[in-house]
Design a protein around this motif. Structure first.
Motif, PDB file in Angstrom:
ATOM      1  N   ALA A  16      41.056  31.158  60.856  1.00  0.00           N
ATOM      2  CA  ALA A  16      40.874  30.756  59.455  1.00  0.00           C
ATOM      3  C   ALA A  16      40.166  31.882  58.720  1.00  0.00           C
ATOM      4  N   LEU A  17      40.654  32.219  57.535  1.00  0.00           N
ATOM      5  CA  LEU A  17      40.084  33.328  56.777  1.00  0.00           C
ATOM      6  C   LEU A  17      40.067  33.026  55.282  1.00  0.00           C
ATOM      7  N   PRO A  18      38.938  33.255  54.606  1.00  0.00           N
ATOM      8  CA  PRO A  18      38.955  33.231  53.144  1.00  0.00           C
ATOM      9  C   PRO A  18      39.613  34.511  52.644  1.00  0.00           C
ATOM     10  N   ILE A  19      40.294  34.410  51.529  1.00  0.00           N
ATOM     11  CA  ILE A  19      40.930  35.585  50.918  1.00  0.00           C
ATOM     12  C   ILE A  19      40.127  35.946  49.674  1.00  0.00           C
ATOM     13  N   SER A  20      39.902  37.230  49.479  1.00  0.00           N
ATOM     14  CA  SER A  20      38.908  37.681  48.492  1.00  0.00           C
ATOM     15  C   SER A  20      39.205  37.245  47.072  1.00  0.00           C
ATOM     16  N   GLY A  21      40.461  37.060  46.713  1.00  0.00           N
ATOM     17  CA  GLY A  21      40.779  36.511  45.408  1.00  0.00           C
ATOM     18  C   GLY A  21      40.376  37.389  44.236  1.00  0.00           C
ATOM     19  N   ASP A  22      40.674  38.694  44.306  1.00  0.00           N
ATOM     20  CA  ASP A  22      40.332  39.593  43.198  1.00  0.00           C
ATOM     21  C   ASP A  22      41.463  39.720  42.184  1.00  0.00           C
ATOM     22  N   GLY A  23      42.481  38.857  42.296  1.00  0.00           N
ATOM     23  CA  GLY A  23      43.578  38.866  41.340  1.00  0.00           C
ATOM     24  C   GLY A  23      44.766  39.706  41.759  1.00  0.00           C
ATOM     25  N   THR A  24      44.726  40.328  42.917  1.00  0.00           N
ATOM     26  CA  THR A  24      45.834  41.136  43.423  1.00  0.00           C
ATOM     27  C   THR A  24      46.204  40.647  44.819  1.00  0.00           C
ATOM     28  N   PRO A  25      47.432  40.931  45.287  1.00  0.00           N
ATOM     29  CA  PRO A  25      47.810  40.542  46.649  1.00  0.00           C
ATOM     30  C   PRO A  25      46.900  41.205  47.684  1.00  0.00           C
ATOM     31  N   THR A  26      46.706  40.512  48.807  1.00  0.00           N
ATOM     32  CA  THR A  26      45.894  41.017  49.915  1.00  0.00           C
ATOM     33  C   THR A  26      46.806  41.331  51.091  1.00  0.00           C
TER      34      THR A  26
END
Length: 469
Positions: A297-307
């Protein structure tokens, strides 16, 4: 009077902001495990066991939180009579080398209860502070030489608004080593939760975003799957890479993985090129791990661009087999669901199996609700049982002996993270025995349902039961 009021205000300001925290249910389902040993509940809370010699244990919290200006609290006990590695870390990791962890647990006292507070201040200064007897801001005594502190680099700050927690123990010679977690408090999002936005089950081929480079192979297999009829099979050599882009609207992801007992037994999991975790099996003289499906399980940074997600095989791999299945992507965009019980009263002396009420979740979009546990370590849990989402009695209850019960209930809503957790009071209502016939107590009625008892007792119309009222 003014001095007293000022002193009272100062005390309120000085206390930790517990109203903005929530208690994580200490059940295995609250965490994903990456080739860990058995994870079980016990009288203390949650126990992470190691397995065999040199084997490790990693838990990833299946929940995210904004840690900026907030604290995380962990009460823990590490039993080991040998060297042991491990740490508490904030995820996702956004810089290397990472300093957002507690440092190696081998430097901490063992075989005693410790209290770790992770704090990230509004100015992005941070600290991992471990104390004895209580948390450092609640009267505990910090353990010398264990505090890790610093300032979050500017390029990493956005990730801390959607962070999570990694807990791991590893590489010990003590085959009986374990960690008990008795408390885990994290910042609470009072408005939103994660909704499943997409799932890759590999039933109809490899999803278009996935690419593979190297001398190995990447294909669909039906031989060994987590669920359904297909899984992604990677047979990798040194230097091979499997990767894909996670859409910008995704805030959290989980997936299932199974790794063979190969030569080096590990792959590097990276987000945007930054190392997050090894997917591995430690054997080093022991083969006590089964080859099993586990979860990440991982949170995704969510800076507005694909990771960019990648698995890199760069540690001398030769024909290393990795299976992946049940990849789930979540967006934090639905109102937070609350766990409710539609009735909390039960008539005393009701027979075993009497239906008390049904649990349901608000704001869950009609999704299935599954009760994972109806008691945790509550002393009252054995008085009740579950039938689906229905709460029923497991014993005949007597109000003279026990007229109130408390249950801590953990539930899962399909396609939603995190788990739902709430404490409920169950009231046992006394049996109706009628009045003594006097003008002061003609007919004792505790609630409207007792009117039927009065009617049956007198064999008269209901109006006759209330003549003296």
């Amino acid at each position: 009077m003014k001095r007293i009021l000022l002193a009272f205000v100062w005390i309120l300001i000085s206390l930790p902001m517990l109203a903005q925290l929530k208690s994580v249910p200490l059940v295995p389902e609250s965490f994903a495990r990456v080739y860990s040993g058995p994870v079980v509940t016990n009288a203390n809370g949650l126990r992470m066991n190691t397995v065999g010699r040199r084997n490790g244990n990693t838990l990833l919290l299946k929940d995210g939180f904004n840690v900026v200006g907030q604290d995380v609290y962990i009460k823990w006990f590490l039993k080991s009579n040998s060297y042991i590695r491990g740490s508490f870390s904030l995820l996702p990791i956004t810089a290397q080398p990472s300093t957002f962890n507690s440092g190696q647990l081998d430097a901490y006292p063992k075989n005693e209860w410790l209290y770790t507070r992770i704090v990230v201040n509004a100015d992005y200064s941070f600290a991992f502070v471990t104390a004895r007897n209580n948390y450092d801001n609640q009267g505990g005594s910090p353990v010398d030489g264990t505090t890790v502190s610093g300032t979050v680099p500017e390029e990493s700050r956005h990730a801390l608004t959607n962070s999570s927690l990694k807990i791991d123990i590893a590489d010990t010679y003590d085959t009986g080593a374990y960690m008990d977690i008795a408390e885990l408090l994290i910042p609470e999002d009072t408005e939103w939760q994660y909704r499943e936005a997409d799932i890759w089950d590999f039933e109809v081929g490899i999803p278009a975003p996935i690419s593979f480079t190297g001398t190995g192979t990447c294909q669909i297999t039906s031989t060994d799957v987590f669920g359904g009829s297909g899984a992604l099979e990677v047979v990798a050599n040194d230097g091979d890479v499997m990767q894909f882009d996670i859409p910008a609207e995704v805030d959290f992801m989980t997936f299932r993985v199974k790794i063979s007992h190969g030569t080096t037994k590990m792959a590097q999991l990276k987000l945007d090129g930054i190392f997050q975790n090894y997917l591995s099996i430690y054997t080093n003289g022991s083969t006590s791990y089964a080859e099993e499906w586990c979860e990440v399980a991982l949170p995704i940074s969510g800076d507005g661009t694909p990771t960019q997600f990648s698995l890199e095989f760069a540690l001398g791999h030769t024909s290393q087999l990795v299976l992946m299945d049940d990849v789930r992507f979540y967006s934090k965009d639905i109102p937070k669901s609350q766990l409710n019980l539609d009735n909390g009263d039960i008539q005393e002396k009701s027979p075993v199996g009497t239906h008390v009420g049904d649990f349901f979740g608000t704001e869950s979009e009609g999704r299935d609700l599954s009760i994972l546990t109806h008691g945790l370590e509550s002393p009252d849990k054995d008085f009740f049982t579950m039938d689906g989402s229905a709460l029923k009695t497991a014993e005949v209850l007597n109000s003279d002996e026990h007229n109130n019960f408390s249950l801590d209930v953990v539930a899962e809503v399909s396609g939603v993270l995190p788990l739902l957790y709430h404490s409920f009071d169950i009231n046992v209502l006394p049996e109706f025995a009628g009045g003594d016939g006097s003008s002061l107590s003609p007919y004792q009625i505790a609630n409207p349902r007792h009117l039927n008892n009065v009617r049956n007792y007198l064999a008269l119309p209901i109006k006759a039961c209330i003549l003296n009222w």
